[in-house]
Structure formats: C-alpha cells, structure tokens
Design a protein around this motif. Structure first.
Motif, PDB file in Angstrom:
ATOM      1  N   THR A  63       0.882  -1.110  -0.233  1.00  0.00           N
ATOM      2  CA  THR A  63       0.131  -0.282  -0.440  1.00  0.00           C
ATOM      3  C   THR A  63       0.968   0.835  -0.038  1.00  0.00           C
ATOM      4  O   THR A  63       2.321   1.431   1.034  1.00  0.00           O
ATOM      5  CB  THR A  63      -0.929  -0.180   1.310  1.00  0.00           C
ATOM      6  N   LEU A  64       0.353   2.002  -1.014  1.00  0.00           N
ATOM      7  CA  LEU A  64       1.209   3.271  -1.130  1.00  0.00           C
ATOM      8  C   LEU A  64       0.447   4.398  -0.155  1.00  0.00           C
ATOM      9  O   LEU A  64      -0.914   4.081  -1.076  1.00  0.00           O
ATOM     10  CB  LEU A  64       1.967   3.774  -2.194  1.00  0.00           C
ATOM     11  N   TYR A  65       0.976   5.759  -0.129  1.00  0.00           N
ATOM     12  CA  TYR A  65       0.438   6.646   0.334  1.00  0.00           C
ATOM     13  C   TYR A  65       0.950   7.668  -0.011  1.00  0.00           C
ATOM     14  O   TYR A  65       2.048   7.954   0.052  1.00  0.00           O
ATOM     15  CB  TYR A  65       0.097   6.801   2.381  1.00  0.00           C
ATOM     16  N   GLY A  66       0.286   9.036  -0.845  1.00  0.00           N
ATOM     17  CA  GLY A  66       0.341   9.951  -1.399  1.00  0.00           C
ATOM     18  C   GLY A  66       0.217  11.329   0.306  1.00  0.00           C
ATOM     19  O   GLY A  66      -0.174  11.026   1.275  1.00  0.00           O
ATOM     20  N   PRO A  67       0.693  12.117   0.304  1.00  0.00           N
ATOM     21  CA  PRO A  67       1.143  13.842   0.493  1.00  0.00           C
ATOM     22  C   PRO A  67      -0.477  13.981   0.939  1.00  0.00           C
ATOM     23  O   PRO A  67      -0.452  14.656   2.283  1.00  0.00           O
ATOM     24  CB  PRO A  67       1.838  14.414   0.049  1.00  0.00           C
ATOM     25  N   GLU A  68      -1.473  14.082   0.323  1.00  0.00           N
ATOM     26  CA  GLU A  68      -2.668  14.444   0.180  1.00  0.00           C
ATOM     27  C   GLU A  68      -3.958  13.257   0.827  1.00  0.00           C
ATOM     28  O   GLU A  68      -3.870  11.921   0.859  1.00  0.00           O
ATOM     29  CB  GLU A  68      -3.450  14.658  -0.994  1.00  0.00           C
ATOM     30  N   GLU A  69      -4.608  13.803   1.792  1.00  0.00           N
ATOM     31  CA  GLU A  69      -5.346  13.714   2.699  1.00  0.00           C
ATOM     32  C   GLU A  69      -6.356  12.098   1.165  1.00  0.00           C
ATOM     33  O   GLU A  69      -6.789  12.824   0.719  1.00  0.00           O
ATOM     34  CB  GLU A  69      -6.700  13.780   3.613  1.00  0.00           C
ATOM     35  N   GLY A  70      -6.107  11.091   1.814  1.00  0.00           N
ATOM     36  CA  GLY A  70      -7.363   9.947   1.070  1.00  0.00           C
ATOM     37  C   GLY A  70      -6.646   9.158  -0.529  1.00  0.00           C
ATOM     38  O   GLY A  70      -7.292   8.714  -0.494  1.00  0.00           O
ATOM     39  N   LEU A  71      -5.593   9.716  -0.557  1.00  0.00           N
ATOM     40  CA  LEU A  71      -4.590   8.571  -1.606  1.00  0.00           C
ATOM     41  C   LEU A  71      -3.873   7.621  -1.280  1.00  0.00           C
ATOM     42  O   LEU A  71      -2.768   8.314  -0.276  1.00  0.00           O
ATOM     43  CB  LEU A  71      -3.877   9.504  -2.366  1.00  0.00           C
ATOM     44  N   SER A  72      -4.290   6.902  -2.347  1.00  0.00           N
ATOM     45  CA  SER A  72      -3.662   5.611  -2.153  1.00  0.00           C
ATOM     46  C   SER A  72      -3.519   4.622  -2.901  1.00  0.00           C
ATOM     47  O   SER A  72      -5.030   4.807  -3.331  1.00  0.00           O
ATOM     48  CB  SER A  72      -3.667   4.991   0.040  1.00  0.00           C
ATOM     49  N   TRP A  73      -2.199   4.363  -3.529  1.00  0.00           N
ATOM     50  CA  TRP A  73      -2.473   2.648  -4.219  1.00  0.00           C
ATOM     51  C   TRP A  73      -2.384   1.141  -3.722  1.00  0.00           C
ATOM     52  O   TRP A  73      -2.210   1.630  -2.783  1.00  0.00           O
ATOM     53  CB  TRP A  73      -2.322   3.406  -5.391  1.00  0.00           C
ATOM     54  N   VAL A  74      -2.236   0.231  -4.235  1.00  0.00           N
ATOM     55  CA  VAL A  74      -2.172  -0.560  -3.876  1.00  0.00           C
ATOM     56  C   VAL A  74      -1.029  -0.680  -5.167  1.00  0.00           C
ATOM     57  O   VAL A  74      -1.247  -0.750  -6.197  1.00  0.00           O
ATOM     58  CB  VAL A  74      -3.097  -2.180  -4.297  1.00  0.00           C
ATOM     59  N   ALA A  75      -0.143  -1.849  -5.223  1.00  0.00           N
ATOM     60  CA  ALA A  75       1.345  -2.114  -5.959  1.00  0.00           C
ATOM     61  C   ALA A  75       2.140  -3.347  -6.055  1.00  0.00           C
ATOM     62  O   ALA A  75       1.731  -3.469  -4.907  1.00  0.00           O
ATOM     63  CB  ALA A  75       2.149  -0.952  -5.891  1.00  0.00           C
ATOM     64  N   GLN A  76       2.266  -3.840  -6.708  1.00  0.00           N
ATOM     65  CA  GLN A  76       2.742  -5.054  -6.924  1.00  0.00           C
ATOM     66  C   GLN A  76       4.595  -4.979  -7.596  1.00  0.00           C
ATOM     67  O   GLN A  76       4.796  -4.287  -8.352  1.00  0.00           O
ATOM     68  CB  GLN A  76       2.123  -5.777  -7.885  1.00  0.00           C
ATOM     69  N   PRO A  77       5.293  -5.334  -6.268  1.00  0.00           N
ATOM     70  CA  PRO A  77       6.891  -5.242  -7.182  1.00  0.00           C
ATOM     71  C   PRO A  77       6.777  -5.859  -7.985  1.00  0.00           C
ATOM     72  O   PRO A  77       6.876  -7.148  -8.345  1.00  0.00           O
ATOM     73  CB  PRO A  77       7.578  -5.678  -5.962  1.00  0.00           C
ATOM     74  N   VAL A  78       7.555  -5.190  -9.058  1.00  0.00           N
ATOM     75  CA  VAL A  78       8.231  -6.845 -10.716  1.00  0.00           C
ATOM     76  C   VAL A  78       9.559  -6.667 -10.114  1.00  0.00           C
ATOM     77  O   VAL A  78      10.654  -6.238  -9.805  1.00  0.00           O
ATOM     78  CB  VAL A  78       7.302  -5.816 -11.359  1.00  0.00           C
TER      79      VAL A  78
END
Length: 735
Positions: free
Chosen positions: A257-272
């Motif tokens: 799970t990645l979190y950005g600097p603004e409220e509510g921004l998050s992503w899921v990521a798969q390492p390659v």
C-alpha cells in the motif's frame, strides 16, 4: 507560475549590476589613468580593474556556509547594500586608494550575487521552467553590460567625461535592488523547511505557485533534507486502492500500500521482479564494469538519460508533466472518508499538538498497530470551507478530460509517496518501517496496458487502470524509525532539520553522491574558465580594429576610445538574442544537449581564429574571418557554456549543503578567472595570440569529452530527485 517568474526577474537584478560594473570599469579606466597619471603605473591600473575580482573571491570563501546558516534572502540584501555603498564611494573617490577600497566592496557585492542568485532561483522555481529562469542571470548580466556600454559611450562623446559619474551611477539601480530584496523577495522555501519554519515555507510556496494547496511540494521539500544512503531502484504496477481491493488488486498477498501526501490518496502496488523499465535497466547496467561501447561513461549519465528517454516534453504547463494515467486514480473523494477515523493538527514550528489555524497540516494519530498497513495519509492538509469535511480531499484541482483530478505531482512527471514495509528480524519478530518513493511512469498512454501485461511475473493486470512505474526507494526524512517508536500525534512532531543539525556539514561533503556532484560542478567550472571567454573578450577590440571597424568609425568623427566602446556595446547586444534562444531551449532540449551542441561551434570558431593569425589570407579575408569568428564565439558561448555551469551547480547538491557546495564551485570559478586573466600576458609573450587560442580550443575539446562522459541531463526534474539520482549513481559506480 507568474509569482516564481517575477521573483526570479527581481533576484537577477544582482547579476545585471555585475554586468553593469564590468562594462563600466572597462570604459572608466581610460579616464582614471589620465586623472591619476597612471600611464607609468600599470600595477595600480591593473588593481583598479581587478579589485572587484579579488573581493568576489574573498567573500565567496564563506558566503555558502553563511547562507546555509542565515538564509538566502539576508545575503541578497547584504549584496544590494554593498553595491549601494560602493557606488556612493566611487562617486566620491578623492584619491586612488579610496577608489581601490570602493572596488573591493563592489567585489563583495558581486561575489554574493553571482554565488547565491542561481541557488535562490533554483530553490524557488518550478522544476518545469527552472532552466529558463536560471538563464535570467546570464541575460541580465549581458543586458547590464549593454546598457552600461551605451551610457559610457554617450558620456565619452562629451568634452570632459566624468569617470566618477560612470562608476557612481551604480548606486541608483542598486537602491532599487535593495528595495526589492527587502520588501518583495521571499525567503527560499527550501531553506525555511531546512530550519523547521514550515508555516512560513507554506505561505511562500502558496505565493510562488499561485494556489492554496501546496501539501505535495511541502512534503517533497521536507524529504529533500535527507538523501537516502541506501537508495534502490524498484519497479511497480500501481492501481487505486479505492477501485481495486481484495482479490482484484494486483499481486494478492504481495501487494504494497502506497500513501500520497494528500488526504485520502492511496494505491496498491505489486513489485515487479527483474523489472524492464528504462530506469531499472540503467541502474543495473551502471553497476556493471565495462558496459560495452561506452566503458568510460559515468553511470549517472545513463541513469538520468533513461528517464529523459521516456519523458514527454513538459513545456507550456505544469499539468502536462503529471502522470497522465494517474489522473483517474487521484479522484478518490467520497470514498476516502473511511480511511480517516480521527484527525489531529500539528505544526512543526511550535511542536504543539494543537492546530495553528490555516497554516496547520492534518494527520491521523500515528499510534495503533503498525503491523498492519496504515489507514491514513502520511501528510495531508486541512480541509477548507470550499471543500467541506465530508467531501473528501480535493488537493490541487484542475481539469483533465472533463474530470476533476487531485494531483500529488512534484514536477517533471515525478510523484512522491511512501510505503510501509516489514521484515522478520533475527529474533523472529517482524520489524517495520517507512520507505520514501519517488515514482516515475514508464511508457506512454497508448502502450501502457500492453507493456504491463507483457511484464514477467505480473498477474491480474490485464484489465482496469494500472500504471507501470519505476521508483527510487530510500529512507524517508519525515518518518524515521526513532520518530515512529515515539507514537507521535503528527508525522513531523520532530522535524528532520533537528536531526540533521546534529551531523557535521563538512562530513556530508564526503558522502558519495555529494562528492560525485562536486566533481561535476568543479570540473565544469574549471573548463568554462579555461575555454577562453576572457581572452576573446580582452582581445575583441584588437581583433575588430584589425578588421577595420574602428578605423571606419573614426572616419565619421568618433574618437578611438568612443569607437572601442561602441564596438563592445554592439557585440554585447548581439549576445541577447542568443541568450533568449537558450532560455527557450533550456527546459526543452536540456542542459546537456545545449553543451554538446555548442562546444563544437566554440572549437570551430577558435580554430578559425588560430588559422587567421597563422596564415596570411590578405587584409579583407582576415578581417572577415576574425570578425565572424568572434561574433559566433560570443553568441554560442552565452547559449551554453556561459549560463549552464551555474545552472547545474545550483541543481545537483542536497538542500542541507547546497550553499557550501555552490560556494566551492564559485570559488573555483573566481580562481580560474584570476589565473586565466593574469596568465594571458605571459602566454602572449611566449606563444603568441595563435598559441593562446589554440590552447583554448584544446580545452574546449576536453570540455566536450567531460560533458559527454560525466554531465547528466537534469531538465524538468525536482531538485530532490536529482540529488537522489546522484546517490544512486555513486552507489552504482562503487559496485
């Protein structure tokens, strides 16, 4: 961007005053010699001209360290005051000794301006137009020379020209510069952040960027205080957490799970694993010895080049530099509220748990179970009345395809995020910590899905909005392990500047990335000085006189002194359009491209000057070749080798030691200037004019090789990412 542009124009007046002074003394010394009868005292005459050079060299030795301590703005104010005082003293100067003192003080002002204006502009400019704005000092300096030559030429037509007025009139524009530095120029936001003065930094950024939401850039500036010693290059397939959850997310249990600097921004990521991105390939290639066709090329050049091969042109708007495919991912308003069960305000200046009004930031409580992925953003901003508390975060809004998009772009196509990673310790317990990630999209919009599907080890990415991104991963400044163990209310209750202040600044100069940057900065400054600009400038009147230009002007009633000044004014005027072209190309073609394109032209023009002095081509042919070669040399120099060394030196060093490092580079510049200027007469006596120009041509060849092998392309990249790249490149070089 109007705020940043106007600030850069105002700051570059310091360089205009430098150019003004350089041109004025060249004309005034003709009349100073007559008044003080210095025809038989060449040493005193030389000192009058060189005293400002000596003053600039002296003050440069400590200007960087002092600016890192007290700030950029106070040093620019001091520079304007020194200009003002020296102008008044030169206007008065009853004797040659007072004139020498005034010239020394003038040199102090010049040294501060030349050293710190590029740093100030780099730290305040958006990355997309940083090259353009940092070419302004070159344009202002040449513009000041032209205006000064015109003034001195006009005064030379008078019956009794006053050299005191020529030199002393400097106090008028310096007064304007003083007023601008005191009342208009803000302090550098990067310097403010480095001192923990976050509220001030936020207000300055809002003024410079012309928008309220600067949370992403604020996070970037704080992260810039720490350059990760163990930075690695990774690769991810990224999708929005709000849209793809559970079994639909890429990677299943491997997801991050990645979190950005603004409220509510998050992503899921798969390492390659075994990534095929240009950046990943370049980092692996850089660590290998003997990389085929270019075994001597620095890994830094390959690393930077891998990014720019994929990067679309960013001129015209900051919006075009953001991830075009991240747009839909950022629109997570409405579904983000469940991520924020609790908010507290924090302010790094007061270090209190209560908020500070509109200058505060918002962060979730940092306590709780760190074994799980965080359920809050790591840095966010306070909701405003226009947004409302239930509406979710809007961030910095603009229209993309008719959709409202919230962006966390930090410039040049780069994004800032953090991840929480865990590993099993020696005692069997799981240990976790934050990692900072600078993300950069790979590929183009049209090729995105195809390239993702074809990546090895990637499953479940054949549908939906996923982005293939390369990443620079390292230890963050905001979320150190010590800070997390304290379970603070906000992520920056202990500001990184406090931790950084405990370390030795001089020790930081020997870090691999900083040391590599110093090699590039010092090397290009040395080569610039020995490329011959001072020699060609000094002998331009002689060359043009041989071409018959001065004789022609004398025939229409202009004295030889006035003719020399007019020739210099015209030559300087021709430089301005060339600098204008360089300003336009600096952020499109790039610094490295302009250097590699212009240095061969410098070599060619110098070779022609050598041949025209060795071979008897006849008066007309010699005049034409010499005149054309000099004009081409000047115009080409100011497009590349003139402004770019200072631009690069202001970009490649970490915030914490930027002032010291650029002072080292500037000191190299001034020492090289002194050596070249005072070695010219000796060289002329021993090897002649053709020999001198021949040596300059050889230096230009060496400069071309150095740039090709060692100087990376930095256009459009945030300063913090550039310094991270130097750390990665230095690590690859040692492996």
């Amino acid at each position: 961007m109007a705020g940043a542009v106007l600030v850069a124009i105002a700051a570059s007046i310091g360089n205009l005053l430098q150019g003004w002074d350089n041109a004025t003394i060249a004309g005034a010394v003709l009349y100073i010699k007559k008044e003080f009868k210095l025809e038989s005292e060449p040493t005193i005459e030389g000192l009058i001209v060189a005293m400002s050079l000596i003053g600039a060299t002296i003050i440069t030795t400590f200007s960087g360290a002092v600016s890192d301590s007290v700030g950029r703005k106070p040093m620019l104010i001091i520079s304007s005051l020194l200009y003002f005082i020296s102008g008044l003293m030169m206007l008065w100067s009853p004797n040659v000794y007072m004139l020498l003192l005034a010239r020394l003080i003038d040199g102090f002002g010049i040294g501060l301006a030349v050293t710190l204006v590029p740093v100030y502009i780099s730290e305040t400019a958006p990355s997309e137009i940083r090259g353009l704005l940092n070419t302004l000092p070159q344009f202002s300096g040449s513009g000041g020379m032209f205006l000064s030559y015109c003034m001195v030429f006009g005064m030379s037509l008078m019956d009794s020209p006053s050299w005191r007025i020529m030199l002393g009139v400097l106090f008028i524009p310096s007064l304007l510069y003083f007023l601008l530095t005191v009342y208009y120029l803000p302090e550098s936001p990067r310097w403010l952040v480095s001192k923990g003065r976050m509220a001030e930094a936020k207000r300055v950024l809002q003024k410079l960027r012309g928008r309220e939401d600067v949370s992403g850039e604020m996070a970037l500036l704080v992260e810039g205080l720490a350059v990760g010693p163990d930075t690695s290059v990774e690769e991810y397939i990224i999708g929005p957490a709000s849209e793809y959850a559970g079994d639909h997310a890429p990677g299943g249990e491997e997801r991050i799970t990645l979190y950005g600097p603004e409220e509510g921004l998050s992503w899921v990521a798969q390492p390659v694993k075994g990534g095929q991105s240009a950046l990943s390939l370049a980092s692996r290639q850089g660590s290998l010895a003997g990389r085929g066709s270019m075994p001597l090329m620095d890994p830094l050049v390959t690393l930077f080049g891998s990014v720019h091969e994929k990067l679309p042109e960013t001129m015209g708007s900051m919006r075009s530099a953001l991830f075009p495919n991240f747009g839909s991912m950022f629109s997570v308003a409405g579904g983000a509220d469940h991520l924020h069960p609790k908010t507290d305000q924090w302010d790094e200046e007061s270090v209190h748990h209560e908020g500070d009004g509109e200058d505060g930031y918002v962060s979730d409580g940092a306590g709780g179970d760190y074994e799980e992925h965080l359920q809050s953003p790591l840095l966010s901003r306070e909701a405003t009345g226009m947004e409302g508390k239930e509406g979710g975060p809007h961030g910095s809004m603009f229209s993309m395809g008719g959709e409202a998009v919230s962006s966390m772009g930090i410039g040049g196509g780069w994004q800032l995020a953090w991840k929480w990673s865990e590993k099993e310790g020696a005692d069997g317990k799981r240990e976790g910590g934050f990692k900072r990630i600078y993300l950069h999209q790979e590929g183009t919009q049209g090729s995105r899905r195809g390239s993702i599907v074809s990546l090895p080890g990637v499953e479940g990415a054949d549908g939906g909005e996923y982005v293939h991104a390369a990443a620079l991963v390292s230890q963050p400044a905001l979320f150190s392990k010590d800070l997390i163990e304290q379970h603070p209310v906000g992520p920056a209750m202990v500001h990184p500047s406090e931790k950084a202040a405990k370390g030795s600044l001089w020790k930081s100069l020997f870090e691999p990335g900083v040391r590599q940057a110093l090699i590039v900065g010092v090397g290009i400054q040395i080569l610039q000085q020995f490329a011959g600009i001072n020699g060609v400038l000094y002998y331009t009147p002689q060359i043009l006189e041989q071409a018959g230009v001065e004789v022609l002007l004398a025939n229409i009633g202009i004295s030889s002194d006035s003719a020399s000044l007019l020739i210099s004014a015209v030559t300087t005027l021709l430089m301005l359009p060339s600098i204008g072209i360089a300003m336009r190309l600096m952020d499109i073609s790039g610094r490295r491209f302009l250097l590699l394109a212009t240095i061969p032209i410098l070599i060619g023009s110098l070779i022609i000057l050598v041949l025209s002095n060795l071979i008897d081509l006849g008066t007309v042919a010699h005049a034409v070749l010499s005149t054309v070669s000099v004009i081409i040399y000047f115009c080409t120099f100011v497009m590349g080798f003139g402004p770019i060394p200072n631009i690069l030196c202001a970009e490649i060093f970490p915030t914490r030691v930027r002032g010291i490092c650029i002072a080292i580079c500037a000191l190299t510049f001034w020492i090289g200037d002194i050596i070249v200027t005072y070695s010219l007469p000796v060289m002329l006596d021993s090897i002649g004019l053709a020999g001198v120009f021949g040596i300059y041509a050889v230096v230009c060849v060496l400069a071309f090789v150095f740039v090709f092998l060692k100087v990376p392309e930095t256009k459009g990249m945030p300063l913090e990412v550039i310094t991270e790249f130097f750390a990665v490149g230095a690590k690859a070089k040692m492996n």
